[in-house]
Motif scaffolding. Structure first.
Motif, PDB file in Angstrom:
ATOM      1  N   ILE A 173      -1.893  -2.478  -4.654  1.00  0.00           N
ATOM      2  CA  ILE A 173      -2.616  -3.739  -4.702  1.00  0.00           C
ATOM      3  C   ILE A 173      -3.097  -4.173  -3.318  1.00  0.00           C
ATOM      4  O   ILE A 173      -4.101  -4.877  -3.194  1.00  0.00           O
ATOM      5  N   GLY A 174      -2.417  -3.706  -2.271  1.00  0.00           N
ATOM      6  CA  GLY A 174      -2.787  -4.112  -0.924  1.00  0.00           C
ATOM      7  C   GLY A 174      -4.152  -3.646  -0.469  1.00  0.00           C
ATOM      8  O   GLY A 174      -4.736  -4.227   0.440  1.00  0.00           O
ATOM      9  N   THR A 176      -1.760   3.606   8.041  1.00  0.00           N
ATOM     10  CA  THR A 176      -2.938   2.777   7.884  1.00  0.00           C
ATOM     11  C   THR A 176      -2.634   1.320   8.189  1.00  0.00           C
ATOM     12  O   THR A 176      -1.496   0.874   8.028  1.00  0.00           O
ATOM     13  N   ASP A 177      -3.633   0.640   8.670  1.00  0.00           N
ATOM     14  CA  ASP A 177      -3.565  -0.803   8.872  1.00  0.00           C
ATOM     15  C   ASP A 177      -4.489  -1.475   7.871  1.00  0.00           C
ATOM     16  O   ASP A 177      -5.572  -0.950   7.571  1.00  0.00           O
ATOM     17  N   THR A 178      -4.074  -2.624   7.359  1.00  0.00           N
ATOM     18  CA  THR A 178      -4.923  -3.363   6.446  1.00  0.00           C
ATOM     19  C   THR A 178      -5.568  -4.542   7.178  1.00  0.00           C
ATOM     20  O   THR A 178      -5.159  -4.897   8.285  1.00  0.00           O
ATOM     21  N   ASN A 179      -6.542  -5.133   6.542  1.00  0.00           N
ATOM     22  CA  ASN A 179      -7.214  -6.275   7.145  1.00  0.00           C
ATOM     23  C   ASN A 179      -6.334  -7.525   7.187  1.00  0.00           C
ATOM     24  O   ASN A 179      -6.708  -8.525   7.796  1.00  0.00           O
ATOM     25  N   THR A 180      -5.186  -7.464   6.523  1.00  0.00           N
ATOM     26  CA  THR A 180      -4.214  -8.565   6.598  1.00  0.00           C
ATOM     27  C   THR A 180      -3.211  -8.342   7.725  1.00  0.00           C
ATOM     28  O   THR A 180      -2.272  -9.116   7.871  1.00  0.00           O
ATOM     29  N   GLY A 181      -3.400  -7.244   8.476  1.00  0.00           N
ATOM     30  CA  GLY A 181      -2.543  -6.999   9.636  1.00  0.00           C
ATOM     31  C   GLY A 181      -1.263  -6.250   9.354  1.00  0.00           C
ATOM     32  O   GLY A 181      -0.395  -6.164  10.222  1.00  0.00           O
ATOM     33  N   GLU A 182      -1.137  -5.682   8.176  1.00  0.00           N
ATOM     34  CA  GLU A 182       0.069  -4.925   7.834  1.00  0.00           C
ATOM     35  C   GLU A 182      -0.140  -3.435   8.105  1.00  0.00           C
ATOM     36  O   GLU A 182      -1.257  -2.941   8.023  1.00  0.00           O
ATOM     37  N   THR A 183       0.946  -2.770   8.401  1.00  0.00           N
ATOM     38  CA  THR A 183       0.916  -1.331   8.690  1.00  0.00           C
ATOM     39  C   THR A 183       1.783  -0.600   7.687  1.00  0.00           C
ATOM     40  O   THR A 183       2.896  -1.046   7.378  1.00  0.00           O
ATOM     41  N   TYR A 184       1.285   0.531   7.206  1.00  0.00           N
ATOM     42  CA  TYR A 184       2.022   1.321   6.228  1.00  0.00           C
ATOM     43  C   TYR A 184       2.083   2.780   6.685  1.00  0.00           C
ATOM     44  O   TYR A 184       1.181   3.267   7.383  1.00  0.00           O
ATOM     45  N   TRP A 185       3.161   3.441   6.251  1.00  0.00           N
ATOM     46  CA  TRP A 185       3.378   4.847   6.575  1.00  0.00           C
ATOM     47  C   TRP A 185       3.588   5.650   5.297  1.00  0.00           C
ATOM     48  O   TRP A 185       4.180   5.149   4.335  1.00  0.00           O
ATOM     49  N   GLY A 186       3.131   6.898   5.316  1.00  0.00           N
ATOM     50  CA  GLY A 186       3.439   7.816   4.251  1.00  0.00           C
ATOM     51  C   GLY A 186       4.820   8.412   4.439  1.00  0.00           C
ATOM     52  O   GLY A 186       5.506   8.138   5.428  1.00  0.00           O
ATOM     53  N   GLN A 187       5.206   9.265   3.491  1.00  0.00           N
ATOM     54  CA  GLN A 187       6.556   9.833   3.524  1.00  0.00           C
ATOM     55  C   GLN A 187       6.639  11.045   4.438  1.00  0.00           C
ATOM     56  O   GLN A 187       7.745  11.488   4.771  1.00  0.00           O
ATOM     57  N   GLY A 188       5.493  11.575   4.843  1.00  0.00           N
ATOM     58  CA  GLY A 188       5.460  12.722   5.746  1.00  0.00           C
ATOM     59  C   GLY A 188       5.297  14.036   5.012  1.00  0.00           C
ATOM     60  O   GLY A 188       5.767  14.200   3.887  1.00  0.00           O
ATOM     61  N   THR A 189       4.639  14.973   5.669  1.00  0.00           N
ATOM     62  CA  THR A 189       4.476  16.316   5.135  1.00  0.00           C
ATOM     63  C   THR A 189       4.742  17.319   6.252  1.00  0.00           C
ATOM     64  O   THR A 189       4.271  17.137   7.384  1.00  0.00           O
ATOM     65  N   GLN A 190       5.500  18.348   5.941  1.00  0.00           N
ATOM     66  CA  GLN A 190       5.923  19.316   6.963  1.00  0.00           C
ATOM     67  C   GLN A 190       4.815  20.330   7.239  1.00  0.00           C
ATOM     68  O   GLN A 190       4.236  20.903   6.304  1.00  0.00           O
ATOM     69  N   VAL A 191       4.541  20.531   8.496  1.00  0.00           N
ATOM     70  CA  VAL A 191       3.629  21.589   8.943  1.00  0.00           C
ATOM     71  C   VAL A 191       4.434  22.511   9.849  1.00  0.00           C
ATOM     72  O   VAL A 191       5.010  22.061  10.843  1.00  0.00           O
ATOM     73  N   THR A 192       4.490  23.780   9.490  1.00  0.00           N
ATOM     74  CA  THR A 192       5.219  24.765  10.281  1.00  0.00           C
ATOM     75  C   THR A 192       4.274  25.889  10.674  1.00  0.00           C
ATOM     76  O   THR A 192       3.635  26.486   9.806  1.00  0.00           O
ATOM     77  N   VAL A 193       4.175  26.143  11.967  1.00  0.00           N
ATOM     78  CA  VAL A 193       3.300  27.192  12.486  1.00  0.00           C
ATOM     79  C   VAL A 193       4.172  28.275  13.091  1.00  0.00           C
ATOM     80  O   VAL A 193       4.905  28.030  14.059  1.00  0.00           O
ATOM     81  N   SER A 194       4.097  29.460  12.527  1.00  0.00           N
ATOM     82  CA  SER A 194       4.915  30.581  13.021  1.00  0.00           C
ATOM     83  C   SER A 194       4.145  31.366  14.079  1.00  0.00           C
ATOM     84  O   SER A 194       2.926  31.488  14.027  1.00  0.00           O
ATOM     85  N   VAL A 213       0.860  -1.185   0.000  1.00  0.00           N
ATOM     86  CA  VAL A 213       0.000   0.000   0.000  1.00  0.00           C
ATOM     87  C   VAL A 213       0.894   1.231   0.000  1.00  0.00           C
ATOM     88  O   VAL A 213       1.858   1.307   0.765  1.00  0.00           O
ATOM     89  N   GLN A 214       0.582   2.157  -0.875  1.00  0.00           N
ATOM     90  CA  GLN A 214       1.302   3.430  -0.904  1.00  0.00           C
ATOM     91  C   GLN A 214       0.386   4.512  -0.327  1.00  0.00           C
ATOM     92  O   GLN A 214      -0.803   4.559  -0.643  1.00  0.00           O
ATOM     93  N   LEU A 215       0.972   5.358   0.507  1.00  0.00           N
ATOM     94  CA  LEU A 215       0.244   6.475   1.106  1.00  0.00           C
ATOM     95  C   LEU A 215       0.892   7.773   0.656  1.00  0.00           C
ATOM     96  O   LEU A 215       2.096   7.960   0.848  1.00  0.00           O
ATOM     97  N   VAL A 216       0.115   8.644   0.055  1.00  0.00           N
ATOM     98  CA  VAL A 216       0.628   9.912  -0.436  1.00  0.00           C
ATOM     99  C   VAL A 216      -0.082  11.044   0.292  1.00  0.00           C
ATOM    100  O   VAL A 216      -1.303  11.206   0.172  1.00  0.00           O
ATOM    101  N   GLU A 217       0.709  11.815   1.045  1.00  0.00           N
ATOM    102  CA  GLU A 217       0.167  12.929   1.821  1.00  0.00           C
ATOM    103  C   GLU A 217       0.295  14.236   1.048  1.00  0.00           C
ATOM    104  O   GLU A 217       1.203  14.396   0.231  1.00  0.00           O
TER     105      GLU A 217
END
Length: 118
Positions: free
Chosen positions: A27-28, A99-117, A2-6
């Motif tokens: 496909i996952g 995210t978790d899938t119903n097959t028990g796997e966990t996936y992470w996205g690449q991350g996105t920066q949030v900056t609060v001034s 599974v690919q996660l795009v933020e």
């Protein structure tokens, strides 16, 4: 797999708002996406939970964001959102989709920066 795009991160002044999105693909996803969530990691700190949402839309929030952030999802699009209002400088971090899938796997996205001034 599974690919996660933020998307949706950026620079905002304190008190402002941002909306993060995260789309799952690959496909996952045919086995089903279960819980989706957002975590964040500030410099020098451990990654921490921000919010999660089950497929049935049951939500869970970190105390630090309750009343300011709202998590939601579109199951048809395999997408999770994080609406962030009343942002504070301490919300500055890299935000990761998870995210978790119903097959028990966990996936992470690449991350996105949030900056609060301030």
């Amino acid at each position: 797999q599974v690919q996660l795009v933020e998307s949706g991160g950026g620079l905002v002044q304190a008190g402002g708002s941002l909306r993060l999105s995260c789309a799952a693909s690959g496909i996952g996803i045919i086995f089903g996406i279960n819980t989706m969530g957002w975590y964040r990691q500030a410099p020098g700190k451990q990654r921490e939970l921000v919010a999660t949402i089950t497929r049935g839309s049951r939500t869970n929030y970190a105390d630090s964001v309750k009343g300011r952030f709202t998590i939601s999802r579109d199951n048809a699009k395999n997408t999770v959102y994080l609406q962030m209002n009343s942002l504070k400088p301490e919300d500055t971090a890299v935000y990761y989709c998870n995210t978790d899938t119903n097959t028990g796997e966990t996936y992470w996205g690449q991350g996105t920066q949030v900056t609060v001034s301030s």
